[in-house]
Scaffold this motif. Structure first.
Motif, PDB file in Angstrom:
ATOM      1  N   THR A  77      37.180  27.569  40.522  1.00 25.74           N
ATOM      2  CA  THR A  77      36.254  28.406  41.293  1.00 25.74           C
ATOM      3  C   THR A  77      36.395  29.882  40.931  1.00 25.74           C
ATOM      4  O   THR A  77      35.419  30.539  40.537  1.00 25.74           O
ATOM      5  N   THR A  78      37.627  30.399  41.097  1.00 25.78           N
ATOM      6  CA  THR A  78      37.806  31.833  40.872  1.00 25.78           C
ATOM      7  C   THR A  78      37.700  32.152  39.373  1.00 25.78           C
ATOM      8  O   THR A  78      37.259  33.247  39.016  1.00 25.78           O
ATOM      9  N   ILE A 126      33.996  32.592  38.670  1.00 25.99           N
ATOM     10  CA  ILE A 126      33.511  33.894  39.153  1.00 25.99           C
ATOM     11  C   ILE A 126      33.972  35.004  38.213  1.00 25.99           C
ATOM     12  O   ILE A 126      33.184  35.866  37.803  1.00 25.99           O
ATOM     13  N   THR A 127      35.262  34.960  37.856  1.00 21.58           N
ATOM     14  CA  THR A 127      35.817  35.987  36.963  1.00 21.58           C
ATOM     15  C   THR A 127      35.072  35.998  35.626  1.00 21.58           C
ATOM     16  O   THR A 127      34.731  37.067  35.090  1.00 21.58           O
ATOM     17  N   ILE A 158      44.247  40.826  36.952  1.00 21.64           N
ATOM     18  CA  ILE A 158      43.520  39.777  37.677  1.00 21.64           C
ATOM     19  C   ILE A 158      44.198  38.431  37.485  1.00 21.64           C
ATOM     20  O   ILE A 158      44.487  37.717  38.456  1.00 21.64           O
ATOM     21  N   VAL A 170      31.588  37.595  36.068  1.00 23.43           N
ATOM     22  CA  VAL A 170      31.688  39.045  36.228  1.00 23.43           C
ATOM     23  C   VAL A 170      32.056  39.704  34.896  1.00 23.43           C
ATOM     24  O   VAL A 170      31.458  40.706  34.485  1.00 23.43           O
ATOM     25  N   ALA A 171      33.058  39.117  34.207  1.00 20.71           N
ATOM     26  CA  ALA A 171      33.514  39.705  32.939  1.00 20.71           C
ATOM     27  C   ALA A 171      32.388  39.703  31.908  1.00 20.71           C
ATOM     28  O   ALA A 171      32.213  40.664  31.145  1.00 20.71           O
ATOM     29  N   TRP A 210      29.966  42.410  32.844  1.00 18.06           N
ATOM     30  CA  TRP A 210      30.587  43.737  32.727  1.00 18.06           C
ATOM     31  C   TRP A 210      30.778  44.116  31.257  1.00 18.06           C
ATOM     32  O   TRP A 210      30.409  45.225  30.841  1.00 18.06           O
ATOM     33  N   MET A 237      41.559  23.352  41.457  1.00 19.25           N
ATOM     34  CA  MET A 237      40.241  23.585  42.054  1.00 19.25           C
ATOM     35  C   MET A 237      40.012  25.080  42.286  1.00 19.25           C
ATOM     36  O   MET A 237      38.915  25.597  42.043  1.00 19.25           O
ATOM     37  N   ILE A 238      41.051  25.780  42.781  1.00 16.44           N
ATOM     38  CA  ILE A 238      40.907  27.222  43.011  1.00 16.44           C
ATOM     39  C   ILE A 238      40.776  27.939  41.665  1.00 16.44           C
ATOM     40  O   ILE A 238      39.997  28.887  41.528  1.00 16.44           O
ATOM     41  N   MET A 256      46.109  36.815  40.738  1.00 20.53           N
ATOM     42  CA  MET A 256      45.585  35.602  41.362  1.00 20.53           C
ATOM     43  C   MET A 256      46.606  34.470  41.292  1.00 20.53           C
ATOM     44  O   MET A 256      46.730  33.679  42.223  1.00 20.53           O
TER      45      MET A 256
END
Lengths: 450, 450
Positions: free
Chosen positions: A367-368, A371-372, A320, A375-376, A379, A363-364, A324
């Motif tokens: 954001t990502t 989210i990661t 990941i 989720v992690a 999970w 900025m990306i 990315m």
């Protein structure tokens, strides 16, 4: 149009089987040269040879110059010296020079000796310039007039000399030293009163290019000013020839293909129809180079074997972070190289572009990364794993943005093609620094991750 | 040329500070419209407004239409309705229709009501066609003649009507039903004997395009036949207008940018000068989608946590298998999408291209797999690790080649843009199958790897 060509091809194949070459030539002669070339290009070598050797030189030359460059070379090597030199005599000098430049030294030299002497002189003059310059692209003839002439006299003069010139787009006005002093479009000449003086209807502010200028610069001028043809001059403003818009259309397509290919690690010459072995041999050096950089990234992972061994989950998240970063870098790279290619990025604003892409990367990454991390956490149930991923993504996407913009700008400033090799350098950067950031941070927080 | 514009820009900024707008307009009026647009485009909104509102409509229209589309919209929204409709009155109808299509519904409707009624009719007729079709690209006027006329009468007729037509490239010959029956180039008209009949010098085999045809097809025809303009007809062969080569040059550049951007996961509209927030908002959805597929790949790795935990070295080699697959897929993708874009790949030969790319993938897999196996053996001293890597690389590069060629061909056949989304699908394929092959094989041979 395509369907029509397929029907004609069937007829031609039947006629060839019956050995009616003269009939084939008659059929081809009624087509547009581009269509005749499409059909001849799909025949086998023997039939191509038979057709070109019996075809009238002016017609075969028109079809010949519409063939792909690779096909031209193959056919030229196959024909008798006499047949190919007769075709060369009838081709526009810029295309003839391109062909001669692509032939082997011996054949090229023999050919130049067997064409008409004025054709030889023109081709040798063009061969001085690189194939990718304005000089290499130009037709070394232009329709010229003097400024003390009326519109009517000019039209009469054109009527007298025009059959010798391939296509007229503009009429260039020169002084006694053959220096460019103005331009008149054919339209302006026709709509002017018959008694108007050329000097009064010409535009004295001519857009021109020097023969040594790069073909990309030439294409940009024609595109920016919506020209049909661009005069080419030497350092002292003497008119040498013209580059026409149809050649520039080919340049724009070629340069775009080159950019796309170079970003993907391919060489310019490869085509979808290239033989498998050719394509393989062209791609494999690049892939071996890629393999080297992949080993570099993998040796970074090797540094952290111990951490991975205590927290195997780290291996799960490695793709990941690296993936990315690679994607973010590719986006920044595409915008930057295209901006350079289209002339939208001046080198002076390079620092601004670098800053912008770094900021977007940040900025990306935020954001990502967020989210990661979420989720992690859900999970794997570990908040520190989320934190490590969050920070690693921010760092890697910042690096992706900076290298995606910075490397093509740097390559351009050093005088290299900004697209060549950028992709591989950026992926190496994002892989190496991505793994370094992710696994380094994980090692630092290791006791909270176990 | 660029340096000259910078000097002029300085002068203009000084004049604007002194509020001498009339002087600014005088300076701009002496430039080529493309240069005037470059300079006006770099001024701030207030000064742009001041200039366009005082400038003579014909001159401001010429400069206005050379601005980037985004700038045109910004300025149009800023000007008074009266000022912008006067500019619209003077713009070529194709550019005017493009601008109206980009404006908000209310403003567009008000504008259409305030322009001259014949301009309104023309724009509304063009708005029926999509912006990316031949109809959307054409100028809805052409220079036409009847076939029973001499060359001399034709030139006189042109002299009478030409000032109304933006540029003349070819003269189209129509019958009484306004159907296209022939074409004469301006050159052929001029060099013909004064008494020659149009029907004898015209070419009756006209290359044309229907108004509903895609702009890519339009560009291909102009490029293939080296035309300066292409007539646009309706289903019954009635002449509607012409598409000119300068518009096609822009189309070719735009389509190339679109392909490069789509391969990198970017939308067409982004420019190097776009504001950070715009770029971020355009890129982030794509990156979130990428993140989703990255999680898919990472969950494949998750299936093999146990194997990785017994042989941590596997984690070290993961980036090599995935990375090489991604690169191989990108190469196959670039060749295939470019082949489709340039019209070199007929859909019928899609199977051949698929087979070719699969074969090349296999060959590259064999080569780089062998190198990887040897390096891994010397590095880690385990021959089975080498074997697993060798097999995994072959499988992954075969999949890379097949998906790199197959996915764009499939997308095209289903009627989608072959470049859109191909990159992300292929990387997902090579990641998922690369990890599955490598870690699956490793699990199978696990007892020999420990």
């Amino acid at each position: 149009m395509k369907e029509r060509n397929e029907v004609i091809l069937k007829t031609i194949n039947r006629l060839l089987k019956e050995e009616k070459t003269e009939r084939v030539i008659a059929v081809l002669g009624r087509l547009y040269p581009a269509d005749a070339a499409e059909i001849v290009g799909s025949l086998d070598e023997e039939h191509q040879k038979a057709i070109f050797e019996r075809w009238a030189p002016d017609q075969s030359a028109s079809a010949f110059l519409e063939l792909e460059e690779g096909d031209q070379v193959d056919i030229a090597e196959n024909l008798t010296l006499n047949a190919i030199s007769e075709i060369l005599n009838e081709m526009p000098a810029d295309d003839a020079a391109d062909l001669v430049a692509d032939l082997s030294g011996d054949l090229a030299e023999n050919l130049l000796k067997s064409v008409r002497s004025e054709v030889e002189t023109e081709i040798r003059a063009l061969l001085k310039y690189g194939e990718d310059t304005a000089g290499g692209l130009m037709i070394p003839e232009a329709v010229t007039l003097k400024k003390n002439m009326t519109a009517e006299e000019a039209i009469d003069e054109l009527r007298r000399m025009a059959p010798n010139v391939e296509s007229i787009y503009y009429i260039f006005v020169i002084n006694d030293e053959n220096q460019l002093v103005g331009v008149v479009s054919l339209r302006d000449l026709i709509i002017a009163p018959a008694s108007a003086m050329i000097k009064d209807i010409m535009n004295p502010d001519v857009i021109y290019v020097e023969a040594t200028a790069d073909q990309e610069e030439t294409a940009k001028l024609i595109s920016k000013y919506d020209l049909l043809a661009l005069p080419v001059v030497d350092g002292d403003n003497h008119l040498l020839g013209v580059v026409t818009v149809d050649d520039v259309l080919d340049v724009v397509e070629d340069e775009a293909t080159e950019d796309i290919y170079r970003l993907a690690g391919l060489t310019k010459e490869e085509k979808i129809a290239s033989p498998v072995m050719d394509s393989f041999l062209k791609r494999v050096p690049w892939m071996v180079l890629n393999l080297g950089t992949a080993f570099l990234a993998s040796s970074v992972v090797g540094l952290f074997e111990e951490s991975i061994s205590s927290v195997v989950t780290l291996a799960v998240f490695m793709p990941i972070v690296a993936g990315m970063g690679g994607n973010g870098g590719t986006q920044a790279l595409a915008v930057t190289t295209r901006g350079i290619a289209l002339g939208e990025l001046e080198l002076s604003s390079g620092l601004k572009a670098l800053f912008k892409e770094g900021l977007i990367g940040l900025m990306i990454g935020l954001t990502t990364g967020l989210i990661t991390a979420i989720v992690a956490f859900y999970w794997k149930g570990n908040v520190f794993l989320g934190l490590v991923l969050f920070l690693a993504m921010i760092i890697n996407l910042l690096i992706a943005g900076l290298s995606g913009a910075g490397i093509p700008i740097l390559l351009k400033r050093l005088g290299y093609d900004p697209a060549l090799g950028s992709g591989i350098i950026i992926t190496t950067f994002t892989d190496v620094f991505g793994f370094l950031a992710f696994l380094g941070l994980a090692t630092f927080f290791l006791k909270y991750l176990i």
